[in-house]
Design a protein around this motif. Structure first.
Motif, PDB file in Angstrom:
ATOM      1  N   MET A   1       0.802  -1.130  -0.053  1.00  0.00           N
ATOM      2  CA  MET A   1       0.044   0.065  -0.082  1.00  0.00           C
ATOM      3  C   MET A   1       0.880   1.266   0.014  1.00  0.00           C
ATOM      4  O   MET A   1       1.807   1.204   0.735  1.00  0.00           O
ATOM      5  N   THR A   2       0.574   2.230  -0.696  1.00  0.00           N
ATOM      6  CA  THR A   2       1.233   3.315  -0.698  1.00  0.00           C
ATOM      7  C   THR A   2       1.149   4.311   0.431  1.00  0.00           C
ATOM      8  O   THR A   2       0.327   3.958   1.080  1.00  0.00           O
ATOM      9  N   ALA A   3       2.663   4.458   0.757  1.00  0.00           N
ATOM     10  CA  ALA A   3       2.630   5.348   2.317  1.00  0.00           C
ATOM     11  C   ALA A   3       1.941   6.494   2.443  1.00  0.00           C
ATOM     12  O   ALA A   3       1.270   6.729   3.427  1.00  0.00           O
ATOM     13  N   LEU A   4       2.071   7.316   1.249  1.00  0.00           N
ATOM     14  CA  LEU A   4       1.271   8.748   1.445  1.00  0.00           C
ATOM     15  C   LEU A   4       0.783   9.038  -0.007  1.00  0.00           C
ATOM     16  O   LEU A   4       1.812   8.925  -1.017  1.00  0.00           O
ATOM     17  N   VAL A   5      -0.472   9.530   0.068  1.00  0.00           N
ATOM     18  CA  VAL A   5      -1.068   9.892  -1.276  1.00  0.00           C
ATOM     19  C   VAL A   5      -1.592  11.295  -0.889  1.00  0.00           C
ATOM     20  O   VAL A   5      -2.369  11.355  -0.229  1.00  0.00           O
ATOM     21  N   ILE A   6      -1.382  12.212  -1.710  1.00  0.00           N
ATOM     22  CA  ILE A   6      -1.855  13.663  -1.811  1.00  0.00           C
ATOM     23  C   ILE A   6      -2.634  13.843  -3.272  1.00  0.00           C
ATOM     24  O   ILE A   6      -1.728  13.822  -4.060  1.00  0.00           O
ATOM     25  N   GLU A   7      -3.717  14.179  -3.013  1.00  0.00           N
ATOM     26  CA  GLU A   7      -4.572  14.344  -4.181  1.00  0.00           C
ATOM     27  C   GLU A   7      -5.094  15.740  -4.335  1.00  0.00           C
ATOM     28  O   GLU A   7      -5.903  15.909  -3.594  1.00  0.00           O
ATOM     29  N   ASN A   8      -4.897  16.307  -5.446  1.00  0.00           N
ATOM     30  CA  ASN A   8      -5.527  17.720  -5.679  1.00  0.00           C
ATOM     31  C   ASN A   8      -5.712  18.590  -4.320  1.00  0.00           C
ATOM     32  O   ASN A   8      -6.838  19.253  -4.237  1.00  0.00           O
ATOM     33  N   LEU A   9      -4.610  18.500  -3.824  1.00  0.00           N
ATOM     34  CA  LEU A   9      -4.519  19.462  -2.498  1.00  0.00           C
ATOM     35  C   LEU A   9      -4.499  20.863  -2.747  1.00  0.00           C
ATOM     36  O   LEU A   9      -3.561  21.437  -3.242  1.00  0.00           O
ATOM     37  N   SER A  10      -5.376  21.857  -2.209  1.00  0.00           N
ATOM     38  CA  SER A  10      -5.233  23.261  -2.189  1.00  0.00           C
ATOM     39  C   SER A  10      -5.532  23.869  -0.843  1.00  0.00           C
ATOM     40  O   SER A  10      -6.370  23.266  -0.157  1.00  0.00           O
ATOM     41  N   GLU A  27       6.107   5.954  -2.135  1.00  0.00           N
ATOM     42  CA  GLU A  27       5.877   4.486  -2.074  1.00  0.00           C
ATOM     43  C   GLU A  27       6.752   4.011  -0.817  1.00  0.00           C
ATOM     44  O   GLU A  27       7.238   4.813  -0.223  1.00  0.00           O
ATOM     45  N   PRO A  28       6.133   2.919  -0.210  1.00  0.00           N
ATOM     46  CA  PRO A  28       6.771   2.366   0.943  1.00  0.00           C
ATOM     47  C   PRO A  28       8.269   2.158   0.672  1.00  0.00           C
ATOM     48  O   PRO A  28       8.860   1.429  -0.372  1.00  0.00           O
ATOM     49  N   ARG A  61      -4.121  10.723   2.127  1.00  0.00           N
ATOM     50  CA  ARG A  61      -4.162   9.318   2.723  1.00  0.00           C
ATOM     51  C   ARG A  61      -2.707   8.835   3.107  1.00  0.00           C
ATOM     52  O   ARG A  61      -1.899   8.796   2.320  1.00  0.00           O
ATOM     53  N   ILE A  62      -2.833   8.431   4.435  1.00  0.00           N
ATOM     54  CA  ILE A  62      -1.474   7.644   4.998  1.00  0.00           C
ATOM     55  C   ILE A  62      -1.772   6.334   5.064  1.00  0.00           C
ATOM     56  O   ILE A  62      -2.587   5.775   6.192  1.00  0.00           O
TER      57      ILE A  62
END
Length: 238
Positions: A1-10, A27-28, A61-62
Motif C-alpha cells: 500500500m502506498t505510504a502517502l497519497v496527496i490528491e488535488n490538495l489546495s 511509495e513504501p 491518505r496515509i
C-alpha cells in the motif's frame, strides 16, 4: 500500500493561496525529497499532512487512511520532525522521549527500550541524561529524529530539519534517515537545499504552491545540473 497519497490538495490563508492542486505519492521504503525555495509551500503541506490544519480541498491518505475521514489511524503511523524545534529544553533527553512515548501509549519498559535503541543508532546515547538545553543544535536535531521514530512509525515527515546545521551534521542526519528506508521506513524530506538531493531519490519540486516537476532525481539533471534545472523550474534562472 502506498505510504502517502496527496490528491488535488489546495489550501489558502485569506486571499493568499499557499497550495494549488498539489498531487504526489510516497511509495513504501522510498526517500522522497520535497524541494522548493523558501515560501514555496513546503511547511503548509507538512502542516496539512500532520493534521495541524484541515485541508480546504483535496485528500491526504496515509497507508490508505484518509486524514479527512479517518485521521486517528492515519496519524498513528506517522513520525514528524517539524521545522521549528519542539523539545523541552529543561527536560533531559530521556525525559523528552518518555513524554512522547506516553502520548503514543508505549509502556515505560517499551519506551526505555526504544529510546536506548534510537539514541544508540544516532550516536548520542551517552547524552541521554543531559538536559536538552546543554546540547548543540545538531545534537538536538538528532534527539528529534529519535523521538519521531520512537513509536516505530511507517512514514516519517521531516521539514527543513537540517537548517542551521553544519555540513557534517546535515550529512549524518541524512545518512541515518536514508538507512532507515532500507528497513521499510518511508520518508518525505522537505528542504530548500539542493545538496541534500541524491540521484536515487524521488523528487518533487514545489514552487509558489504547485508541483513543477516530479520523478527520479537523477532524471531532472540528465541534460545538465540539478541547480540549473531547479532555477529554470522556479523561474530564477538568469
Amino acid at each position: 500500500m502506498t505510504a502517502l497519497v496527496i490528491e488535488n490538495l489546495s489550501h489558502g490563508f485569506g486571499v493568499r493561496k499557499a497550495l494549488s492542486d498539489v498531487s504526489l505519492a510516497v511509495e513504501p521504503g522510498a526517500f522522497m525529497v520535497l524541494l522548493g525555495p523558501n515560501g514555496a509551500g513546503k511547511t503548509t503541506l507538512v502542516s496539512l499532512v500532520t493534521g495541524l490544519y484541515n485541508a480546504q480541498q483535496g485528500d491526504i491518505r496515509i497507508f490508505g487512511h484518509s486524514m479527512r475521514s479517518d485521521p486517528l489511524p492515519a496519524l498513528a503511523g506517522l513520525g514528524v520532525v517539524f521545522q521549528m524545534p519542539t523539545l523541552d529544553l529543561d527536560l533531559t533527553v530521556t525525559e523528552n522521549l518518555a513524554y512522547h512515548a506516553a502520548l503514543h501509549g508505549l509502556s515505560r519498559r517499551e519506551a526505555a527500550k526504544r529510546s536506548t535503541l534510537e539514541l544508540e543508532r544516532l550516536g548520542i546515547a551517552e547524552r541521554s541524561h543531559d538536559k536538552v538545553r546543554s546540547l548543540s543544535g545538531g545534537l538536538r536535531r538528532r534527539v528529534e529524529i529519535a523521538r519521531a521514530l520512537l513509536h516505530n512509525p511507517r512514514l516519517l515527515i521531516v521539514d527543513e530539519a537540517t537548517a542551521g546545521l553544519d555540513v557534517a551534521g546535515r550529512h549524518l542526519l541524512l545518512k541515518h534517515v536514508r538507512s532507515m528506508c532500507g528497513e521499510g521506513l518511508s520518508v518525505l524530506w522537505a528542504t530548500h537545499m539542493l545538496d541534500e538531493v541524491e540521484s536515487a531519490d524521488r523528487l518533487a519540486v514545489l514552487h509558489q504552491g504547485s508541483v513543477r516537476w516530479m520523478g527520479a532525481a537523477g532524471e531532472i539533471a540528465s541534460s545538465g545540473t540539478l541547480e540549473a534545472a531547479f532555477l529554470r523550474l522556479t523561474g530564477e534562472a538568469a
